[in-house]
Design an enzyme around this catalytic site. Structure first.
Site, PDB file in Angstrom:
ATOM      1  N   GLU A 127       0.888  -1.211  -0.069  1.00 33.87           N
ATOM      2  CA  GLU A 127      -0.094  -0.155  -0.111  1.00 33.87           C
ATOM      3  C   GLU A 127       0.807   1.313  -0.098  1.00 33.87           C
ATOM      4  OE1 GLU A 127      -4.162  -1.430   1.805  1.00 33.87           O
ATOM      5  OE2 GLU A 127      -2.665  -0.883   3.431  1.00 33.87           O
ATOM      6  N   CYS A 140       3.326   8.592   1.139  1.00 36.66           N
ATOM      7  CA  CYS A 140       3.926   7.724   2.169  1.00 36.66           C
ATOM      8  C   CYS A 140       4.022   6.191   1.384  1.00 36.66           C
ATOM      9  CB  CYS A 140       2.589   7.457   3.547  1.00 36.66           C
ATOM     10  SG  CYS A 140       3.104   6.605   4.585  1.00 36.66           S
ATOM     11  N   CYS A 147       6.070  -6.550   8.443  1.00 39.51           N
ATOM     12  CA  CYS A 147       7.079  -6.082   9.169  1.00 39.51           C
ATOM     13  C   CYS A 147       7.716  -7.174  10.235  1.00 39.51           C
ATOM     14  CB  CYS A 147       6.722  -4.825  10.069  1.00 39.51           C
ATOM     15  SG  CYS A 147       7.770  -3.931  10.714  1.00 39.51           S
ATOM     16  N   CYS A 151       5.064  -3.670  16.995  1.00 39.14           N
ATOM     17  CA  CYS A 151       4.624  -2.519  17.789  1.00 39.14           C
ATOM     18  C   CYS A 151       3.188  -2.762  17.998  1.00 39.14           C
ATOM     19  CB  CYS A 151       4.820  -1.469  17.056  1.00 39.14           C
ATOM     20  SG  CYS A 151       6.647  -1.198  16.753  1.00 39.14           S
ATOM     21  N   CYS A 154       0.114  -0.936  16.225  1.00 37.03           N
ATOM     22  CA  CYS A 154       0.433  -0.777  14.602  1.00 37.03           C
ATOM     23  C   CYS A 154      -0.113  -1.895  14.002  1.00 37.03           C
ATOM     24  CB  CYS A 154       1.730  -0.775  14.278  1.00 37.03           C
ATOM     25  SG  CYS A 154       2.256  -0.589  12.486  1.00 37.03           S
ATOM     26  N   CYS A 385      -2.097   6.692   9.341  1.00 41.02           N
ATOM     27  CA  CYS A 385      -0.639   6.114  10.004  1.00 41.02           C
ATOM     28  C   CYS A 385      -1.150   4.701  10.848  1.00 41.02           C
ATOM     29  CB  CYS A 385      -0.147   7.072  11.187  1.00 41.02           C
ATOM     30  SG  CYS A 385       0.428   8.483  10.493  1.00 41.02           S
TER      31      CYS A 385
HETATM   32  N1  SAH Z   1       8.363   1.050  10.620  1.00 40.20           N
HETATM   33  C1  SAH Z   1       8.527   2.478  10.575  1.00 40.20           C
HETATM   34  C2  SAH Z   1       7.847   3.467   9.490  1.00 40.20           C
HETATM   35  C3  SAH Z   1       6.516   2.993   9.561  1.00 40.20           C
HETATM   36  S1  SAH Z   1       5.315   3.548  10.861  1.00 40.20           S
HETATM   37  C4  SAH Z   1       8.422   3.199  12.031  1.00 40.20           C
HETATM   38  O1  SAH Z   1       7.931   2.515  12.775  1.00 40.20           O
HETATM   39  O2  SAH Z   1       8.935   4.360  12.243  1.00 40.20           O
HETATM   40  C5  SAH Z   1       4.983   5.323  10.413  1.00 40.20           C
HETATM   41  C6  SAH Z   1       4.520   5.811  11.893  1.00 40.20           C
HETATM   42  O3  SAH Z   1       3.113   5.688  12.233  1.00 40.20           O
HETATM   43  C7  SAH Z   1       5.379   5.529  12.935  1.00 40.20           C
HETATM   44  O4  SAH Z   1       5.508   6.521  13.819  1.00 40.20           O
HETATM   45  C8  SAH Z   1       4.247   4.337  13.699  1.00 40.20           C
HETATM   46  O5  SAH Z   1       4.699   4.473  14.836  1.00 40.20           O
HETATM   47  C9  SAH Z   1       3.017   4.890  13.501  1.00 40.20           C
HETATM   48  N2  SAH Z   1       1.754   4.267  13.708  1.00 40.20           N
HETATM   49  C10 SAH Z   1       1.742   2.950  13.965  1.00 40.20           C
HETATM   50  N3  SAH Z   1       0.814   2.613  13.953  1.00 40.20           N
HETATM   51  C11 SAH Z   1       0.016   3.595  14.213  1.00 40.20           C
HETATM   52  C12 SAH Z   1      -1.666   3.934  14.660  1.00 40.20           C
HETATM   53  N4  SAH Z   1      -2.362   2.631  14.781  1.00 40.20           N
HETATM   54  N5  SAH Z   1      -1.861   5.041  14.918  1.00 40.20           N
HETATM   55  C13 SAH Z   1      -1.041   5.976  14.504  1.00 40.20           C
HETATM   56  N6  SAH Z   1       0.115   6.087  14.301  1.00 40.20           N
HETATM   57  C14 SAH Z   1       0.547   4.710  14.157  1.00 40.20           C
HETATM   58 FE1  SF4 Z   2       6.911  -2.035  11.965  1.00 39.62          FE
HETATM   59 FE2  SF4 Z   2       4.524  -0.853  12.431  1.00 39.62          FE
HETATM   60 FE3  SF4 Z   2       6.364  -1.060  14.423  1.00 39.62          FE
HETATM   61 FE4  SF4 Z   2       6.856   0.579  12.215  1.00 39.62          FE
HETATM   62  S1  SF4 Z   2       5.156   0.807  13.880  1.00 39.62           S
HETATM   63  S2  SF4 Z   2       8.061  -0.899  13.230  1.00 39.62           S
HETATM   64  S3  SF4 Z   2       5.729  -0.510  10.525  1.00 39.62           S
HETATM   65  S4  SF4 Z   2       5.356  -2.730  13.496  1.00 39.62           S
END
Ligand code: SAH
Ligand code: SF4
Length: 407
Positions: A127, A140, A147, A151, A154, A385
């Site tokens: 995506e 983006c 991944c 986290c 996420c 995000c």
């Molecule tokens: N893996 C990388 C880049 C992708 S995530 C990273 O973690 O930085 C892009 C951003 O969206 C990151 O700051 C991530 O922590 C945030 N993010 C992930 N899940 C989210 C959610 N459900 N709501 C808001 N931000 C989120």
């Molecule tokens: Fe992976 Fe989502 Fe964590 Fe970014 S925020 S490192 S995409 S699991």
């Protein structure tokens, strides 16, 4: 089918456009997209172009691919017809297939692209999201399918890593977005599209899509160096931001070898909590992460690090958290980006209340940090995000072996 399509179906305002598919041929010729100039020259050598012409021919191709955005050798009119035919027989420059294009009520677009297997099992889907704003258009971009990290807030983290994207696949997301938006010379922007009123339609790139870019360093570096090449896509490195969850050993190299802007997914100010929210913290804790940030090449007030902080109700959103955040970042030229949590099916968190977010932002602001609250964009098409996830799954070894045996 990807979850995104179901969401759009439930939402009468979201528009889903199925675009014509242009699938790469099954024989899978090697691609020219994502090759450095030197590699392009060598590729030309394999079809008989003499070495003394490599530089000139590579420059011509570079211009067609990245300035003009053509995806068909026939359009390369300053290259002799027989060479064009040879190129076409031997190499691919086609775009990926568009599985879906969704347009949010706020103009955000989300594409689901399908890339051919390229010798890596079966096709994968990723995506890419376009966010138009006044004066800029941000793309983006994804770096991996799924991944390896988990986290807890996420959605992408619930999709196991399928594979790293190649430099071609990372760049193709940019090329494809520009093509669909009409951001190449002589191209038309679709009627009614919400785009910045002036300037480039894709003016900024954020590596904030699916995946952890620093676990795919070489391909991300290659793609971003091509994206920022002044004779090609020409995106300024100051308008390219790479976001990492904290892969400490690669942070210095990111500044040194890519030279783009850095964003850190911080989300917590204490190790006990960050261990849960961003589990990579167990490997590289806050102290190690912030040390790496202090050493980021080129760091200055004019080139600050962005710290992303997702607002989770009752988890990390107290006034004490805000004060600790300010203390923790002391001495680092920083911007703090507060991200309202975007929910996804099965997520166990809630977004902090708006008043809480504002109070948190006030504390951070009073300490002298710019702390914009990131307006959620494209929630109706599940493009905000952390909401990205594709239906691609890692193939079982047995199935992969069976496929290879057929070749
Ligand atoms: N893996 C990388 C880049 C992708 S995530 C990273 O973690 O930085 C892009 C951003 O969206 C990151 O700051 C991530 O922590 C945030 N993010 C992930 N899940 C989210 C959610 N459900 N709501 C808001 N931000 C989120
Ligand atoms: Fe992976 Fe989502 Fe964590 Fe970014 S925020 S490192 S995409 S699991």
């Amino acid at each position: 089918m990807a979850i995104t399509l179901d969401i759009a179906r439930d939402n009468p305002n979201a528009q889903t456009v199925s675009a014509a598919a242009r699938i790469l041929p099954a024989d899978e010729k090697p691609t020219l997209i994502g090759l450095s100039r030197e590699e392009l020259g060598e590729a030309l050598g394999t079809i008989g172009v003499p070495p003394k012409q490599w530089r000139m021919r590579a420059s011509q191709l570079w211009h067609w691919l990245y300035v003009r955005g053509v995806s068909d050798f026939a359009q390369m009119t300053n290259i002799a017809k027989d060479l064009r035919a040879k190129l076409d027989e031997s190499f691919a420059i086609e775009r990926p297939e568009i599985v879906s294009e969704q347009i949010s009520v706020d103009g955000t677009r989300k594409w689901l692209f399908r890339f051919p297997p390229r010798g890596a099992g079966r096709p994968v889907e990723v995506e890419t999201v376009y966010i138009p704003e006044e004066g800029r258009g941000t793309l983006c971009v994804s770096s991996q399918v799924g991944c390896t990290l988990t986290c807890t807030f996420c959605h992408t983290g619930t999709q196991k890593l399928v594979r790293n994207l190649t430099a071609e696949e990372i760049l193709s997301q940019i090329l494809m977005a520009r093509e669909r938006l009409g951001d190449f010379p002589q191209a038309d922007t679709p009627q009614g599209a919400i785009v910045p009123s002036e300037g480039r339609l894709v003016s900024n790139i954020v590596m904030m899509g699916m995946g952890e870019p620093l676990y795919n360093f070489d391909n991300v570096k290659k793609a971003l160096l091509i994206a920022s090449d002044g004779e090609g896509l020409s995106l300024s490195k100051r308008r390219i931001t790479l976001s990492t969850s904290g892969v400490v050993p690669e942070i210095f190299r990111t500044g040194d070898e890519i030279g783009c802007m850095l964003a850190i997914s911080l989300h917590a100010v204490r190790d006990e909590l960050r261990d849960v929210l961003v589990p990579i913290n167990k490997k590289w804790n806050l102290e190690a992460l912030l040390d790496a940030c202090r050493q980021y090449p080129g760091l200055s007030n004019a080139k600050r690090i962005t710290f992303e902080y997702v607002m989770l109700k009752g988890v990390n959103d107290s006034n004490k958290d805000a004060l600790d955040l300010v203390r923790l970042l002391k001495g680092i030229p920083a911007k703090i980006n507060l991200i309202p949590f975007n929910p996804w099916p099965g997520s166990e968190y809630e977004c902090s209340d708006w008043e809480r977010i504002e109070e948190f932002a006030d504390i951070v602001n009073r300490a002298g940090y710019a702390s914009p609250i990131r307006t959620p964009r494209g929630r109706d098409i599940f493009a905000a995000c952390g909401q990205l996830k594709s239906a691609s799954e890692r193939m079982r070894k047995k199935d992969r072996d069976a496929l290879t045996a057929q070749d």
